[in-house]
Design a protein around this motif. Structure first.
Motif, mmCIF file in Angstrom:
data_model
loop_
_atom_site.group_PDB
_atom_site.id
_atom_site.type_symbol
_atom_site.label_atom_id
_atom_site.label_comp_id
_atom_site.label_asym_id
_atom_site.label_seq_id
_atom_site.Cartn_x
_atom_site.Cartn_y
_atom_site.Cartn_z
ATOM 1 N N SER A 5 -41.546 62.766 33.435
ATOM 2 C CA SER A 5 -42.358 63.489 34.402
ATOM 3 C C SER A 5 -41.484 64.187 35.415
ATOM 4 N N SER A 6 -40.423 63.500 35.850
ATOM 5 C CA SER A 6 -39.501 64.104 36.809
ATOM 6 C C SER A 6 -38.809 65.313 36.207
ATOM 7 N N LEU A 7 -38.416 65.208 34.941
ATOM 8 C CA LEU A 7 -37.730 66.319 34.275
ATOM 9 C C LEU A 7 -38.645 67.519 34.107
ATOM 10 N N LEU A 12 -35.057 74.179 34.214
ATOM 11 C CA LEU A 12 -33.801 73.929 33.517
ATOM 12 C C LEU A 12 -32.824 75.089 33.643
ATOM 13 N N ASN A 13 -33.301 76.239 34.133
ATOM 14 C CA ASN A 13 -32.356 77.324 34.429
ATOM 15 C C ASN A 13 -31.374 76.924 35.522
ATOM 16 N N LEU A 14 -31.768 75.938 36.330
ATOM 17 C CA LEU A 14 -30.863 75.455 37.373
ATOM 18 C C LEU A 14 -29.594 74.852 36.767
ATOM 19 N N LEU A 41 -28.676 83.572 43.406
ATOM 20 C CA LEU A 41 -27.909 82.362 43.127
ATOM 21 C C LEU A 41 -27.847 81.465 44.360
ATOM 22 N N SER A 42 -27.839 82.051 45.540
ATOM 23 C CA SER A 42 -27.874 81.232 46.767
ATOM 24 C C SER A 42 -29.164 80.423 46.814
ATOM 25 N N ALA A 43 -30.256 81.016 46.352
ATOM 26 C CA ALA A 43 -31.532 80.293 46.313
ATOM 27 C C ALA A 43 -31.463 79.121 45.334
ATOM 28 N N SER A 44 -30.795 79.348 44.191
ATOM 29 C CA SER A 44 -30.622 78.253 43.224
ATOM 30 C C SER A 44 -29.773 77.137 43.816
ATOM 31 N N LEU A 45 -28.710 77.519 44.537
ATOM 32 C CA LEU A 45 -27.856 76.513 45.163
ATOM 33 C C LEU A 45 -28.650 75.702 46.188
ATOM 34 N N ALA A 46 -29.516 76.367 46.927
ATOM 35 C CA ALA A 46 -30.335 75.652 47.919
ATOM 36 C C ALA A 46 -31.239 74.633 47.234
ATOM 37 N N ARG A 47 -31.831 75.016 46.114
ATOM 38 C CA ARG A 47 -32.687 74.075 45.378
ATOM 39 C C ARG A 47 -31.886 72.914 44.825
ATOM 40 N N LEU A 48 -30.677 73.190 44.344
ATOM 41 C CA LEU A 48 -29.823 72.118 43.830
ATOM 42 C C LEU A 48 -29.426 71.161 44.950
ATOM 43 N N ALA A 83 -25.690 70.707 24.654
ATOM 44 C CA ALA A 83 -26.734 69.980 23.925
ATOM 45 C C ALA A 83 -28.045 70.769 23.940
ATOM 46 N N ALA A 84 -28.366 71.368 25.085
ATOM 47 C CA ALA A 84 -29.589 72.167 25.163
ATOM 48 C C ALA A 84 -29.504 73.375 24.234
#
Length: 310
Positions: A5-7, A12-14, A41-48, A83-84
């Motif tokens: 559920s968490s996954l 997954l683009n992150l 990409l800064s937005a992706s980094l913030a989410r990470l 693997a993906a």
């Protein structure tokens, strides 16, 4: 909440963004690598950062460094991406002659010079688009083989070092002693007295890295005088020619050692444990038709290997 559920709540683009950030250690360079804008990409980094509760990249002066967590993540991110990729590249029917798959295989230079090159040669005839990435193993990779082989296809290694993993037996080899052809002390062969008196070149010498033959010498009650340790079987003859040193080498490399020049190949003065070469792989590959093809190819390649005699 379950792991699944968490996954399902993650983009997954992150993972792609994380891999680029960990590799480049710069938002600007990572964005250029992924052909994205820097704000994206800064937005992706913030989410990470929110997900991991960690800055991932920490500024030090005019540069960025990976945080301790990010350093640990870098060991797994590339494997997870690979693997993906394998998941979405899989096909119901696989034609090796039309495939462009890359197989990643760990091993030693001995494994690559004997089995690996024959695998690549056979594949070139039947599947010209298939590629191989042969990667040198080390003690850490062997110790973490279960996890490492989730993101790689195989590990070429003799029996005696791994357990709890599927394997495909390939071929058997023996050990020989190599000496300089002008070493008069062993002109009539090597004795146990020579083993204890003359200096040696070993390929591996640590608690977790060793060969069965060198371990046997110690089990005979002999502590060899080691003058050099070279973590390469193919380099060993270069450290022996023109000296009074001895070395233990697989018979499958005996002809190579002779071709280096200045080397004599001799029988060991004890009943050396045979080498049972195998291909080790992770259970996730058990029903993968592409991996089954690789295993079959490896067996065929190994069937044509004949170790040279001393």
């Amino acid at each position: 909440m379950s792991d699944k559920s968490s996954l399902s709540r993650l983009d997954l683009n992150l993972l792609v963004s994380l891999d680029a950030l960990l590799t480049e250690r710069s938002v600007t360079r990572a964005a250029e690598r992924l052909h994205l804008s820097q704000p994206a990409l800064s937005a992706s980094l913030a989410r990470l950062r929110t997900h991991f509760n960690d800055p991932i990249l920490a500024r030090t002066g005019n540069t960025y460094e990976l945080t301790p967590l990010a350093s640990r993540l870098s060991e797994h991110t590339a494997a997870a991406l690979d693997a993906a990729q394998r998941v979405f590249d899989s096909q119901a029917e696989w034609d090796p002659s039309q495939s462009t798959r890359e197989f990643a295989i760990y091993g030693s230079d001995y494994s690559f010079a004997t089995t690996g090159r024959r695998i690549a040669s056979l594949a070139a005839e039947r599947a010209p688009g298939v590629r191989f990435r042969f990667m040198m193993h080390n003690p850490q990779i062997v110790d973490e083989a279960v996890n490492r082989l989730r993101g790689a296809d195989a590990l070429l290694m003799p029996h005696g070092f791994l357990t709890d993993l599927p394997f495909t037996d390939l071929w058997n080899d023996t050990w020989v002693v190599i000496a300089s052809d002008d070493n008069e002390a062993v002109a009539d062969g090597v004795t146990l007295e020579h083993v204890g008196r003359l200096p040696w070149v070993f390929t591996y010498l640590s608690r977790s890295a060793f060969t069965s033959a060198t371990r046997q010498i110690q089990q005979l009650g002999i502590e060899p005088r080691v003058e050099a340790v070279v973590e390469s079987f193919l380099a060993m003859p270069l450290f022996i020619a023109g000296t009074d040193r001895l070395g233990l080498l697989q018979a499958g490399l005996a002809d190579y050692a002779r071709n280096v020049g200045g080397i004599r190949v001799l029988e060991p003065p004890f009943d050396a444990t045979p080498i049972h070469n195998a291909m080790w792989w992770h259970p996730v590959h058990r029903r993968d038709p592409e991996h089954e093809w690789l295993r079959t190819l490896a067996v065929e390649a190994a069937s044509g290997i004949e170790p040279a005699a001393a």
